[in-house]
Design a protein around this motif. Structure first.
Motif, PDB file in Angstrom:
ATOM      1  N   CYS A 107     102.936  60.947  25.773  1.00  0.00           N
ATOM      2  CA  CYS A 107     103.611  59.684  25.024  1.00  0.00           C
ATOM      3  C   CYS A 107     104.766  58.675  25.779  1.00  0.00           C
ATOM      4  O   CYS A 107     105.323  59.626  25.578  1.00  0.00           O
ATOM      5  N   SER A 108     104.481  57.328  26.178  1.00  0.00           N
ATOM      6  CA  SER A 108     106.190  57.347  26.336  1.00  0.00           C
ATOM      7  C   SER A 108     106.828  56.741  24.992  1.00  0.00           C
ATOM      8  O   SER A 108     108.414  57.209  25.176  1.00  0.00           O
ATOM      9  N   THR A 109     106.132  56.497  24.015  1.00  0.00           N
ATOM     10  CA  THR A 109     107.085  56.685  22.835  1.00  0.00           C
ATOM     11  C   THR A 109     106.654  57.268  21.882  1.00  0.00           C
ATOM     12  O   THR A 109     105.353  57.800  21.483  1.00  0.00           O
ATOM     13  N   THR A 110     106.977  57.636  20.817  1.00  0.00           N
ATOM     14  CA  THR A 110     106.376  58.473  19.588  1.00  0.00           C
ATOM     15  C   THR A 110     106.331  57.548  19.040  1.00  0.00           C
ATOM     16  O   THR A 110     105.203  58.266  17.499  1.00  0.00           O
ATOM     17  N   GLN A 115     100.348  56.137  28.153  1.00  0.00           N
ATOM     18  CA  GLN A 115     100.514  57.535  28.680  1.00  0.00           C
ATOM     19  C   GLN A 115      98.676  57.306  30.709  1.00  0.00           C
ATOM     20  O   GLN A 115      98.724  57.119  29.968  1.00  0.00           O
ATOM     21  N   THR A 116      99.638  58.570  30.904  1.00  0.00           N
ATOM     22  CA  THR A 116      98.761  58.238  32.349  1.00  0.00           C
ATOM     23  C   THR A 116      98.002  59.262  32.425  1.00  0.00           C
ATOM     24  O   THR A 116      98.509  60.218  32.451  1.00  0.00           O
ATOM     25  N   SER A 138      96.490  53.439  25.825  1.00  0.00           N
ATOM     26  CA  SER A 138      97.694  52.681  24.793  1.00  0.00           C
ATOM     27  C   SER A 138      97.941  54.015  23.852  1.00  0.00           C
ATOM     28  O   SER A 138      97.055  54.801  23.504  1.00  0.00           O
ATOM     29  N   CYS A 139      98.920  54.561  23.098  1.00  0.00           N
ATOM     30  CA  CYS A 139      99.048  55.500  22.138  1.00  0.00           C
ATOM     31  C   CYS A 139     100.330  55.429  21.283  1.00  0.00           C
ATOM     32  O   CYS A 139     101.207  54.451  21.741  1.00  0.00           O
ATOM     33  N   ASN A 140     100.126  56.341  20.570  1.00  0.00           N
ATOM     34  CA  ASN A 140     101.086  56.281  19.238  1.00  0.00           C
ATOM     35  C   ASN A 140     101.378  54.152  18.623  1.00  0.00           C
ATOM     36  O   ASN A 140     102.997  54.088  18.774  1.00  0.00           O
ATOM     37  N   SER A 141     100.067  53.966  18.704  1.00  0.00           N
ATOM     38  CA  SER A 141     100.849  52.213  17.872  1.00  0.00           C
ATOM     39  C   SER A 141     100.410  51.811  16.716  1.00  0.00           C
ATOM     40  O   SER A 141     101.243  51.261  16.229  1.00  0.00           O
TER      41      SER A 141
END
Length: 428
Positions: free
Chosen positions: A186-189, A195-196, A215-218
Motif C-alpha cells: 500500500c502506498s501509505t500506512t 495498491q496495484t 484503495s487500502c489503509n483507509s
C-alpha cells in the motif's frame, strides 16, 4: 439443462439390472448426481460439448458469471458478471452498458439458450451456479428465429462449463493473459492509500486490463500504532540482526523462529498507559517455502504483566488456518480463521475487537466472520505488553494497531478498478 424425467427413467431401467457388488440404491444415487451436473452428456448435442479450446474459438464473447435466475419457459438465464475473458466491448454494446467494457461491478446480462443446446443445461439446479459462458451476439439479418424485434441478443454458442480455478487459468492462458501478480504494498500506512497488481500478455494483443488498483489503509491516522515503522520504539530479541529485510518489499521484515519484538504497553500508549478495550489490528504476512506451508508460531500476543496466563494472541494453527486465542481465569477459547497461507503469497488479516465480546474478522479484503460471545469473553489485559513474531517463520509487512473498533474493512477494498496499460508481452 437436463430433463430430470429422462434421468429418472434411466435410473428406473438401471435398477432392474443385476449389478454384482453395486447395490441398486448406490446406482440410483450415482445417476441422480450425474443428472444434477451442469452438462448432461446424454441429452446435450455433440457440437455443444466440444473441447474447451474449440468452444473458445467459436465464441466471440467469453465470461464468468453467477446464475441469478433461470427462466426455463423462455430459455434464458439472468447472469451476474464476475469477469470477462474476451469480447468486453461487444458484450457492452448488446447489454447497453455505457461504462468501461471490462468492468463487471454490479452488472447483469441476459443470455438466450437456443433449443438445440437447451438440454445441455440443468434448469432445475442452475441458480447460484458459477459458470464460464461461451456466447455471441445474434445477427438480426441471419438469426431471424432467435433475434427479438428490439434488436440483437446475447446467445450461447455451446454448453457452459462450471467455473473452477483450473478452468479459469486455462481460459486466461488461451486468450493470452498470464495470471495476476501479487498486490503491491500500500502506498501509505494510513489515511487512504492505493495498491496495484499487474499481469502480462503472451500474444501480440490481449483484450482487457493489464493492471488493477484498489484503495487500502483507509482508516484514520489518529492514534495509530505502527511497531514496524522505521522510527518506532521497540525491543528486538535477541537482536535486530535476526530481523532481515525482504528484497521485493522494502518495508517488510523477514522473521526467524528464534526472534521477536517486545513493546511495553507504556510505550504503546504513554498517555493512558493501558491497552484500549476496543481496537482493530491489521496484518500483512506470507509464509516462506522452507516452512512447507505449515505455519506455526505466534504472530502477535498481548500478555498481562501481573496475571500469569492471561493473554490474547493470534497464532498460526497449521496448514491454511490461524486462530485467535484468549486465555484468562484458568480457561481459554479459540476462534479459528481460514487463511490460505500455504500458497506462499501475501495475505491480509484484519481483526476488530468491540466491547471485549465481539470480534469481526476480514481476510484478504473480504469479511470472514463475526463472533458475538458472552460479556467480557475477550477481556484484553489492560497491562498488556505486545509481543510480535514469537516462533514465527515468515515475512511480515504490516502490523498496525488502531485504538478503535469497526475498522477491519478499511485495510483494503474488495472493489478493484481496471487500468488499460501498455502491457509487457512475454514469450512462451
Amino acid at each position: 439443462m437436463c430433463d430430470l424425467s429422462v434421468c429418472a427413467m434411466k435410473t428406473k431401467m438401471a435398477s432392474t439390472r443385476p449389478l454384482g457388488k453395486v447395490s441398486n440404491r448406490d446406482l440410483i444415487v450415482i445417476v441422480v448426481l450425474l443428472c444434477q451436473a451442469i452438462v448432461c452428456d446424454s441429452q446435450c448435442p455433440k457440437f455443444a460439448e466440444r473441447p474447451l479450446e474449440t468452444r473458445l474459438q467459436d465464441a466471440s464473447i467469453v465470461f464468468r458469471a453467477v446464475v441469478v435466475e433461470a427462466n426455463f419457459h423462455i430459455k434464458t438465464l439472468d447472469l451476474a458478471l464476475v469477469s470477462i475473458y474476451r469480447g468486453g466491448v461487444e458484450l457492452a454494446s448488446v447489454s447497453q452498458y455505457s461504462g468501461s467494457p471490462y468492468n463487471t461491478t454490479d452488472r447483469q446480462v441476459n443470455l438466450k439458450i437456443s433449443p438445440q443446446i437447451s438440454p445441455c443445461f440443468n434448469w432445475s439446479t442452475a441458480t447460484q451456479k458459477e459458470l464460464v459462458v461461451f456466447a455471441r451476439v445474434s445477427d438480426p439479418a441471419v438469426d431471424l428465429e432467435t433475434t427479438p424485434p428490439d434488436g440483437p441478443w446475447l446467445e450461447a454458442t455451446s454448453a457452459s462449463v462450471p467455473w473452477s480455478l483450473g478452468v479459469d487459468i486455462a481460459i486466461w492462458s488461451a486468450v493470452g493473459w498470464a495470471g495476476w501478480g501479487e498486490w503491491g504494498a500500500c502506498s501509505t500506512t494510513c489515511g487512504n492509500g492505493r495498491q496495484t497488481r499487474r499481469r502480462y500478455c503472451s500474444k501480440s494483443n490481449c483484450e482487457g486490463y493489464g493492471e488493477e488498483w484498489r484503495s487500502c489503509n483507509s482508516f484514520d491516522c489518529e492514534g495509530t500504532i505502527n511497531p514496524l515503522a522505521p522510527d518506532a520504539r521497540r525491543n528486538f530479541h535477541p537482536a535486530q540482526a535476526h530481523w532481515g529485510r525482504v528484497s521485493d518489499r522494502p518495508h517488510a521484515f523477514s522473521l526467524r523462529p528464534n526472534s521477536y519484538i517486545w513493546i511495553a504497553s507504556s510505550e504503546l500508549f504513554p498517555a493512558e498507559n493501558t491497552f484500549p478495550t476496543e481496537f482493530t489490528l491489521f496484518l500483512s504476512l506470507r509464509l516462506r517455502p522452507e516452512s512447507g506451508g505449515y505455519g506455526q508460531g505466534t504472530l502477535i500476543s498481548l500478555r498481562s504483566r501481573r496475571r500469569s496466563g492471561s493473554f490474547l494472541s493470534l497464532e498460526l494453527a497449521g496448514r491454511g488456518a490461524a486462530r485467535l486465542v484468549h486465555a484468562g481465569g484458568g480457561s481459554s477459547r479459540s476462534i479459528y480463521l481460514a487463511v490460505p497461507l500455504y500458497d506462499f503469497r501475501w495475505h491480509h488479516v484484519a481483526i476488530s475487537v468491540h466491547d471485549d465480546n465481539t470480534v469481526r474478522i476480514y481476510v484478504d479484503c473480504r469479511w470472514l466472520r463475526t463472533d458475538i460471545l458472552e460479556k467480557d469473553a475477550l477481556d484484553t489485559p489492560r497491562d498488556a505488553d505486545l509481543i510480535i513474531g514469537y516462533l514465527f517463520s515468515g515475512d511480515l509487512e504490516q502490523l498496525v494497531l488502531v485504538p478503535r473498533s469497526g475498522q477491519a474493512h478499511k485495510q483494503c477494498s474488495s472493489q478493484v478498478t481496471g487500468v488499460f496499460t501498455q502491457y509487457e508481452i512475454i514469450s512462451n
